[in-house]
Motif scaffolding. Structure first.
Motif, mmCIF file in Angstrom:
data_model
loop_
_atom_site.group_PDB
_atom_site.id
_atom_site.type_symbol
_atom_site.label_atom_id
_atom_site.label_comp_id
_atom_site.label_asym_id
_atom_site.label_seq_id
_atom_site.Cartn_x
_atom_site.Cartn_y
_atom_site.Cartn_z
ATOM 1 N N THR A 266 0.792 -1.168 0.051
ATOM 2 C CA THR A 266 0.042 0.123 0.036
ATOM 3 C C THR A 266 0.945 1.267 -0.110
ATOM 4 N N GLY A 267 0.383 2.308 -0.788
ATOM 5 C CA GLY A 267 1.291 3.399 -0.771
ATOM 6 C C GLY A 267 0.756 4.356 -1.849
ATOM 7 N N LEU A 268 1.521 5.285 -2.192
ATOM 8 C CA LEU A 268 1.151 6.615 -3.071
ATOM 9 C C LEU A 268 1.564 6.181 -4.343
ATOM 10 N N PRO A 269 0.695 6.286 -5.357
ATOM 11 C CA PRO A 269 1.051 6.194 -6.760
ATOM 12 C C PRO A 269 1.889 7.149 -7.466
ATOM 13 N N VAL A 270 2.925 6.573 -8.114
ATOM 14 C CA VAL A 270 3.795 7.676 -8.715
ATOM 15 C C VAL A 270 3.292 8.202 -9.804
ATOM 16 N N ARG A 271 2.194 7.842 -10.465
ATOM 17 C CA ARG A 271 1.300 8.557 -11.336
ATOM 18 C C ARG A 271 0.764 9.753 -10.732
ATOM 19 N N GLU A 305 1.905 4.830 -16.036
ATOM 20 C CA GLU A 305 0.979 3.662 -16.711
ATOM 21 C C GLU A 305 0.244 3.194 -15.324
ATOM 22 N N ASP A 306 -0.874 3.281 -15.449
ATOM 23 C CA ASP A 306 -1.835 2.685 -14.329
ATOM 24 C C ASP A 306 -1.192 3.120 -12.869
ATOM 25 N N ASP A 307 -1.401 1.873 -12.032
ATOM 26 C CA ASP A 307 -0.596 2.211 -10.631
ATOM 27 C C ASP A 307 0.249 1.050 -10.419
#
Length: 340
Positions: A266-271, A305-307
């Motif tokens: 669980t974490g913060l998406p780079v996107r 791209e996506d998560d």
């Protein structure tokens, strides 16, 4: 009566040959330095140790032509050859090489009556020019300690590999009768090769110490990272503060040493981070840099791209979790995301 030109045909041939040889060699020296950096685990350092090898050709051009402006012309041509040879810096290498030529001349001509001093001052200034130009263009070094250490290492490398080696090469050409011997000049203080390389080695050790002190020990909260480069503005992110945007993905870490079964992260998406930082429309690459300097690179399209890429907490620090990518891309102790 034939017109007289500032540069003779011999001058132009000398500039063309040396600049072309220097451009091709510099391309591969740059790649070699990157390989050494990756093996050691730092983003820079090896390039500064061998920085003088890039400037050696400009010193030889100035010495053999004896014409002001020849170093600038040689730098411009050398940069073009580096670009078409496939330099890892792309088109920017042409600008950096031109700046090197300008600074080499600034260091060379004021001390012309002292051969040793003029060669080493020109080499030192030319090598420092690259560090300065990169800092002004890309803000590569994020604190004054690191910038000072890298600058000092480059300056001494330029004095040794461009200046000291340049003196030896020109002396050998004169002894062989290939070029005309210059009028006997005053000697600057004597510097032996063994002493020069010993000082360079000491500076390299000092650089490593300053690097780890400045970049590892002074980085602040381990749960905070910085996004910089081709973005709207440099921004610090404290990962726990963005918990409303966290996502959970199932991924498997399969690295060269560590192999873990698939599990939830669980974490913060780079996107989300890249969109929030507003990356520039012309950005193509993203570097993920750890607190120890370890760096991995992806295309912007892959990072968005996506998560599949998230920034998760692990053992009190941050880790880049990269679903579907090899384990070496899972950068631990993530401290910086650089877009360019």
């Amino acid at each position: 009566m034939a017109p007289k030109y500032y540069f003779t045909t011999r001058d132009l041939l000398t500039i063309a040959i040396l600049a072309s040889l220097g451009g091709v060699m510099s391309t591969y020296v740059g790649y070699l330095a990157n390989v050494i950096n990756r093996l050691v685990g730092v983003p820079y350092g090896a390039g500064q140790v061998v920085a003088g090898l890039h400037i050696l050709w400009l010193i030889l051009i100035l010495a053999l032509t004896g014409k002001k402006g020849s170093g600038i012309l040689g730098g411009a041509l050398k940069g073009f050859v580096e670009f078409i040879s496939g330099s890892h810096l792309g088109l920017f290498v042409a600008f950096f090489s031109l700046v090197e030529g300008i600074f080499t001349e600034i260091g060379f001509w004021p001390f012309k009556k002292y051969r040793g001093l003029s060669y080493m001052a020109g080499g030192a200034m030319g090598a420092f020019a690259y560090v300065l130009a990169q800092q002004l263009a890309n803000q590569v070094f994020d604190n004054v300690f690191l910038f000072g250490a890298v600058s000092l290492l480059s300056i001494f490398s330029g004095a040794v590999f461009a200046g000291y080696f340049g003196i030896g090469i020109v002396d050998s050409l004169e002894d062989a009768g290939i070029v005309r011997r210059e009028i006997k000049q005053k000697k600057a203080s004597r510097l032996t090769l063994a002493r020069a390389l010993a000082v360079l080695f000491v500076l390299a050790i000092a650089f490593s110490a300053i690097y780890y002190f400045a970049l590892v020990r002074l980085k602040g909260d381990p749960l905070q990272f910085t996004v910089m480069g081709d973005v709207a503005y440099t921004k610090d992110y404290y990962q726990p503060a963005y918990s409303p945007y966290f996502v959970t993905i199932n991924a498997r870490l399969d690295g060269a040493v560590t192999h873990l079964p698939a599990q939830n992260y669980t974490g913060l998406p780079v996107r989300y981070v890249l969109e929030d930082a507003r990356i520039g429309p012309d950005a193509t690459m993203v570097d993920f840099v750890g607190s120890d300097g370890y760096t991995q690179t992806l295309n912007v399209s892959e990072a968005m791209e996506d998560d599949d890429l998230i920034i998760a907490q692990e053992d009190g620090s941050l880790r880049l979790v990269a679903r579907g990518y090899p384990g070496q891309l899972w950068v631990s102790g993530l401290k910086m995301i650089k877009v360019y």
